[in-house]
Motif scaffolding. Sequence first.
Motif, PDB file in Angstrom:
ATOM      1  N   HIS A 192       0.836  -1.207   0.000  1.00  0.00           N
ATOM      2  CA  HIS A 192       0.000   0.000   0.000  1.00  0.00           C
ATOM      3  C   HIS A 192       0.870   1.256   0.000  1.00  0.00           C
ATOM      4  N   ALA A 193       1.961   1.224   0.780  1.00  0.00           N
ATOM      5  CA  ALA A 193       2.868   2.371   0.808  1.00  0.00           C
ATOM      6  C   ALA A 193       3.454   2.634  -0.573  1.00  0.00           C
ATOM      7  N   ALA A 194       3.751   1.563  -1.315  1.00  0.00           N
ATOM      8  CA  ALA A 194       4.288   1.724  -2.668  1.00  0.00           C
ATOM      9  C   ALA A 194       3.274   2.402  -3.572  1.00  0.00           C
ATOM     10  N   ALA A 195       1.993   2.059  -3.405  1.00  0.00           N
ATOM     11  CA  ALA A 195       0.955   2.687  -4.221  1.00  0.00           C
ATOM     12  C   ALA A 195       0.802   4.166  -3.869  1.00  0.00           C
ATOM     13  N   VAL A 196       0.944   4.488  -2.588  1.00  0.00           N
ATOM     14  CA  VAL A 196       0.806   5.885  -2.151  1.00  0.00           C
ATOM     15  C   VAL A 196       1.993   6.723  -2.616  1.00  0.00           C
ATOM     16  N   THR A 197       3.204   6.180  -2.461  1.00  0.00           N
ATOM     17  CA  THR A 197       4.419   6.961  -2.730  1.00  0.00           C
ATOM     18  C   THR A 197       4.881   6.891  -4.181  1.00  0.00           C
ATOM     19  N   ARG A 198       4.279   6.015  -4.970  1.00  0.00           N
ATOM     20  CA  ARG A 198       4.626   5.895  -6.391  1.00  0.00           C
ATOM     21  C   ARG A 198       3.377   6.123  -7.247  1.00  0.00           C
ATOM     22  N   PRO A 199       2.869   7.363  -7.264  1.00  0.00           N
ATOM     23  CA  PRO A 199       1.670   7.661  -8.063  1.00  0.00           C
ATOM     24  C   PRO A 199       1.997   7.680  -9.553  1.00  0.00           C
ATOM     25  N   HIS A 200       0.947   7.784 -10.370  1.00  0.00           N
ATOM     26  CA  HIS A 200       1.194   8.119 -11.769  1.00  0.00           C
ATOM     27  C   HIS A 200       1.818   9.513 -11.779  1.00  0.00           C
ATOM     28  N   VAL A 201       2.692   9.766 -12.745  1.00  0.00           N
ATOM     29  CA  VAL A 201       3.364  11.065 -12.806  1.00  0.00           C
ATOM     30  C   VAL A 201       3.180  11.667 -14.196  1.00  0.00           C
ATOM     31  N   LEU A 202       2.605  12.871 -14.217  1.00  0.00           N
ATOM     32  CA  LEU A 202       2.418  13.608 -15.462  1.00  0.00           C
ATOM     33  C   LEU A 202       3.492  14.681 -15.549  1.00  0.00           C
ATOM     34  N   GLY A 203       4.376  14.540 -16.525  1.00  0.00           N
ATOM     35  CA  GLY A 203       5.446  15.508 -16.725  1.00  0.00           C
ATOM     36  C   GLY A 203       5.300  16.202 -18.055  1.00  0.00           C
ATOM     37  N   PRO A 204       6.099  17.217 -18.318  1.00  0.00           N
ATOM     38  CA  PRO A 204       6.012  17.932 -19.589  1.00  0.00           C
ATOM     39  C   PRO A 204       6.215  17.036 -20.811  1.00  0.00           C
ATOM     40  N   GLY A 205       6.897  15.918 -20.649  1.00  0.00           N
ATOM     41  CA  GLY A 205       7.197  15.063 -21.797  1.00  0.00           C
ATOM     42  C   GLY A 205       6.356  13.821 -21.902  1.00  0.00           C
ATOM     43  N   GLY A 206       5.444  13.585 -20.957  1.00  0.00           N
ATOM     44  CA  GLY A 206       4.629  12.390 -21.053  1.00  0.00           C
ATOM     45  C   GLY A 206       4.060  11.952 -19.722  1.00  0.00           C
ATOM     46  N   LEU A 207       3.633  10.712 -19.690  1.00  0.00           N
ATOM     47  CA  LEU A 207       2.932  10.161 -18.536  1.00  0.00           C
ATOM     48  C   LEU A 207       3.613   8.879 -18.071  1.00  0.00           C
ATOM     49  N   ARG A 208       3.845   8.807 -16.787  1.00  0.00           N
ATOM     50  CA  ARG A 208       4.421   7.610 -16.169  1.00  0.00           C
ATOM     51  C   ARG A 208       3.298   6.881 -15.424  1.00  0.00           C
ATOM     52  N   VAL A 209       2.895   5.737 -15.946  1.00  0.00           N
ATOM     53  CA  VAL A 209       1.809   4.954 -15.350  1.00  0.00           C
ATOM     54  C   VAL A 209       2.430   3.896 -14.442  1.00  0.00           C
ATOM     55  N   ARG A 210       1.978   3.881 -13.181  1.00  0.00           N
ATOM     56  CA  ARG A 210       2.571   2.934 -12.231  1.00  0.00           C
ATOM     57  C   ARG A 210       1.488   2.178 -11.457  1.00  0.00           C
ATOM     58  N   ARG A 211       1.890   1.044 -10.930  1.00  0.00           N
ATOM     59  CA  ARG A 211       1.041   0.301  -9.998  1.00  0.00           C
ATOM     60  C   ARG A 211       1.938  -0.170  -8.871  1.00  0.00           C
ATOM     61  N   GLY A 212       2.021   0.640  -7.829  1.00  0.00           N
ATOM     62  CA  GLY A 212       2.872   0.317  -6.707  1.00  0.00           C
ATOM     63  C   GLY A 212       4.309   0.118  -7.135  1.00  0.00           C
ATOM     64  N   ALA A 213       4.916  -0.945  -6.610  1.00  0.00           N
ATOM     65  CA  ALA A 213       6.304  -1.253  -6.935  1.00  0.00           C
ATOM     66  C   ALA A 213       6.422  -2.271  -8.059  1.00  0.00           C
ATOM     67  N   GLY A 214       5.272  -2.647  -8.663  1.00  0.00           N
ATOM     68  CA  GLY A 214       5.294  -3.739  -9.630  1.00  0.00           C
ATOM     69  C   GLY A 214       5.247  -3.347 -11.088  1.00  0.00           C
ATOM     70  N   LEU A 215       4.811  -2.115 -11.391  1.00  0.00           N
ATOM     71  CA  LEU A 215       4.710  -1.694 -12.790  1.00  0.00           C
ATOM     72  C   LEU A 215       5.135  -0.239 -12.904  1.00  0.00           C
ATOM     73  N   ASP A 216       5.925   0.049 -13.912  1.00  0.00           N
ATOM     74  CA  ASP A 216       6.381   1.414 -14.174  1.00  0.00           C
ATOM     75  C   ASP A 216       6.484   1.581 -15.684  1.00  0.00           C
ATOM     76  N   LEU A 217       5.485   2.233 -16.279  1.00  0.00           N
ATOM     77  CA  LEU A 217       5.389   2.344 -17.737  1.00  0.00           C
ATOM     78  C   LEU A 217       5.488   3.807 -18.149  1.00  0.00           C
ATOM     79  N   TRP A 218       6.463   4.133 -18.987  1.00  0.00           N
ATOM     80  CA  TRP A 218       6.654   5.495 -19.480  1.00  0.00           C
ATOM     81  C   TRP A 218       5.998   5.633 -20.850  1.00  0.00           C
ATOM     82  N   ILE A 219       5.096   6.622 -20.984  1.00  0.00           N
ATOM     83  CA  ILE A 219       4.413   6.895 -22.252  1.00  0.00           C
ATOM     84  C   ILE A 219       4.803   8.297 -22.711  1.00  0.00           C
ATOM     85  N   PRO A 220       5.601   8.417 -23.762  1.00  0.00           N
ATOM     86  CA  PRO A 220       5.955   9.750 -24.271  1.00  0.00           C
ATOM     87  C   PRO A 220       4.719  10.521 -24.712  1.00  0.00           C
TER      88      PRO A 220
END
Length: 209
Positions: A95-123
Motif C-alpha cells: 500500500h505504501a508503494a501505491a501511495v508513494t509511487r503515483p502516476h506522474v504527469l510531466g512535460p514530456g509524457g505520462l508515467r503509469v505505475r502500480r505500486g512497486a510492480g509496474l512502471d510504464l513510461w508513455i511519451p
Amino acid sequence: MAIGERAAQARQLLAHEGRWMRSLGLWAARRRHGVGPADTALGYARAQAPTSYGLVFVFAVETVGVSFMLAAYPVAHLVMLVLDLYTVCLVLGLHAAAVTRPHVLGPGGLRVRRGAGLDLWIPAERIESVRYDLRFPDGKKTEDGVLEVAVASQTSLTIELSQPVTAVSLLGRRTEVHTVRCHADDPKAAVTAIKRRLRSGLSWPGPTE
C-alpha cells in the motif's frame, strides 16, 4: 524454464521486495518517488486503502492469536511470528508503494505505475487520446495490445496511443501495448490535466528517478 530465466525472475522479485520496503520509509517521511518539481502526481491508492487496512488489522489479530496458541512451542512460535510480521509489513509495504509511487504527469509524457510492480513510461507524442472510462475488469484475458492497470478491481482512465509502448511485467515479460487502462483517485481531473499538458507542447527527456 531455463535456469537463466529463473535467475532473472528471482532478481526481479528481489528488486520488487526492495522497492516496497523502501516505500515504507518514503511513506513515513511523507515523500514520493519520481515526482519532480515540474511534475503532477496523479494518485490512485485511495480505492484500495480500506482493503489494505482491513487486511493489516486481520493479520495483526491473527499474529496475536497465534502467539498465544504457540506460546508453549518456542521454535514454532518464533517461525510463525516472523512469518506473520512479514505478512503485515508486506501488506503495508504494497500500500505504501501505491501511495508513494503515483502516476506522474510531466512535460514530456505520462508515467503509469502500480505500486512497486509496474512502471510504464508513455511519451507525450504517443498519446493520441485520453478519456474518463470507468470499467470493472473481470480478470479475464483482455484483447491483444491492451494493458489493464486495475486498482481495487477498477480502471477509470483509457489512454489510446498512436504508437505502441513496451510494458514490462513484474517477472520481466515484455508486451507491446497500444491502449492503457488505469485508475486515478480523481479521474476527471486527471483527464483534464493530461489534456492540458499535451496542449502545452513542452518537451522533456523522460521520467525522474
